[in-house]
Design an enzyme around this catalytic site. Structure first.
Site, short mmCIF file in Angstrom:
data_model
loop_
_atom_site.label_atom_id
_atom_site.label_comp_id
_atom_site.label_asym_id
_atom_site.label_seq_id
_atom_site.Cartn_x
_atom_site.Cartn_y
_atom_site.Cartn_z
N HIS A 14 -57.87 -4.86 90.04
CA HIS A 14 -59.15 -4.52 89.42
C HIS A 14 -59.76 -3.28 90.09
O HIS A 14 -60.28 -2.39 89.42
CB HIS A 14 -60.15 -5.68 89.57
CG HIS A 14 -59.77 -6.93 88.84
ND1 HIS A 14 -59.41 -8.07 89.50
CD2 HIS A 14 -59.71 -7.22 87.52
CE1 HIS A 14 -59.15 -9.02 88.63
NE2 HIS A 14 -59.32 -8.53 87.41
N MET A 35 -50.31 -8.50 90.83
CA MET A 35 -51.58 -9.08 91.27
C MET A 35 -52.30 -9.73 90.10
O MET A 35 -52.37 -9.20 89.00
CB MET A 35 -52.45 -8.01 91.90
CG MET A 35 -51.97 -7.57 93.26
SD MET A 35 -53.20 -6.57 94.14
CE MET A 35 -52.37 -6.37 95.70
#
Length: 285
Positions: free
Chosen positions: A37, A184
């Site tokens: 992110h 991830m």
């Protein structure tokens, strides 16, 4: 960084930026932020004058109430992770800001949403397309950043932005991986230690399968070998393992055009997804 929960306050800020002739980027998330992110946030900051990060755990894209209940809510730690990136707004709307009473509209994208996660999770991409459309309109963004780990989602969002004449440019960013290659994901934290160790089989299997196809192994044979490798590693279930065209995501049985290899599998009751690009090679003569 200013925390905003109401769309009226959000619009007051974005309208002021517009009057100043400034550009806006948004990174839509469901929170539980990780380095993947944050790489999107960094890319957004390099592209626009102002950056908005949104956190909204969207109930309409979950197929299971249990999965929705288990999804981590980590707003305070997310805000701390964002602090070094100098974003302007953290938008954390309440459900009624997204789905007010009487809400009766769904955005549905066909084609690229079919099969893969769209087949395994019926209605999932209707929920994604609806909330992303709402967030792009509410933030008035010039750019929106999405990771390639959720590649089918990225293509759904690109399709809806094009079809609905939205001004927002959709920017895809490379998948960020752990040191052992695992993509991830917020879901990785739910894996017990043994399952986390086994999870590395996903990227390794994708890499090995791409290598086999590149060396000339027929696609069906290579996929059969990949499924066997995942089962030997005690993956609990495989939702899909497929080669699809890029970018329109048609199923392929030959690697003679740009393509991606996709997998979704379950470990320790957690569903993990990944994909990798495959460069085309000429058909046999």
């Amino acid at each position: 960084m200013k925390l905003i929960r109401r769309k009226s306050d959000l619009r007051a800020m974005t309208e002021a930026w517009r009057r100043a002739g400034q550009t806006i980027a948004v990174v839509p998330t469901m929170g539980a932020l990780h380095a993947g992110h944050l790489s999107l946030v960094e890319a957004a900051g390099a592209r626009a004058d102002h950056v908005i990060v949104t956190i909204f755990v969207n109930p309409r894209q979950f197929n299971s109430p249990e999965d929705l209940a288990k999804y981590p809510r980590t707003e305070d730690s997310d805000a701390r992770k964002l602090a070094p990136y100098g974003i302007d707004l953290l938008y954390v709307p309440a459900p009624e800001e997204i789905y007010p009473e009487g809400f009766a509209t769904t955005v549905s994208v066909t084609g690229v949403s079919e099969g893969l996660c769209g087949g395994a999770r019926p209605g999932h991409f209707d929920g994604v397309a609806t909330v992303v459309t709402k967030l792009l309109l509410q933030t008035d963004a010039d750019f929106a950043f999405f990771g390639e780990k959720d590649y089918q989602q990225l293509q759904v969002v690109r399709r809806l932005a094009c079809d609905l004449d939205l001004k927002t440019r959709i920017v895809g960013c490379p998948t960020v991986r752990e040191t052992d290659g695992l993509a991830m994901s917020s879901r990785n934290a739910r894996l017990e230690a043994a399952a986390r160790a086994r999870a590395r089989i996903l990227p390794r299997t994708l890499e090995a399968t791409i290598d086999a196809i590149t060396r000339g192994t027929p696609v069906p044979q290579a996929l059969d070998a990949a499924r066997a490798a995942l089962q030997e590693a005690q993956v609990e279930a495989i939702d899909y393992l497929e080669l699809r065209s890029d970018p329109d995501l048609r199923p392929l049985d030959r690697a003679d055009e740009p393509a991606r290899l996709f997998v979704a599998a379950w470990l320790d009751g957690v569903r993990l997804i990944d994909n990798m690009a495959l460069a085309p090679h000429p058909p046999e003569t």
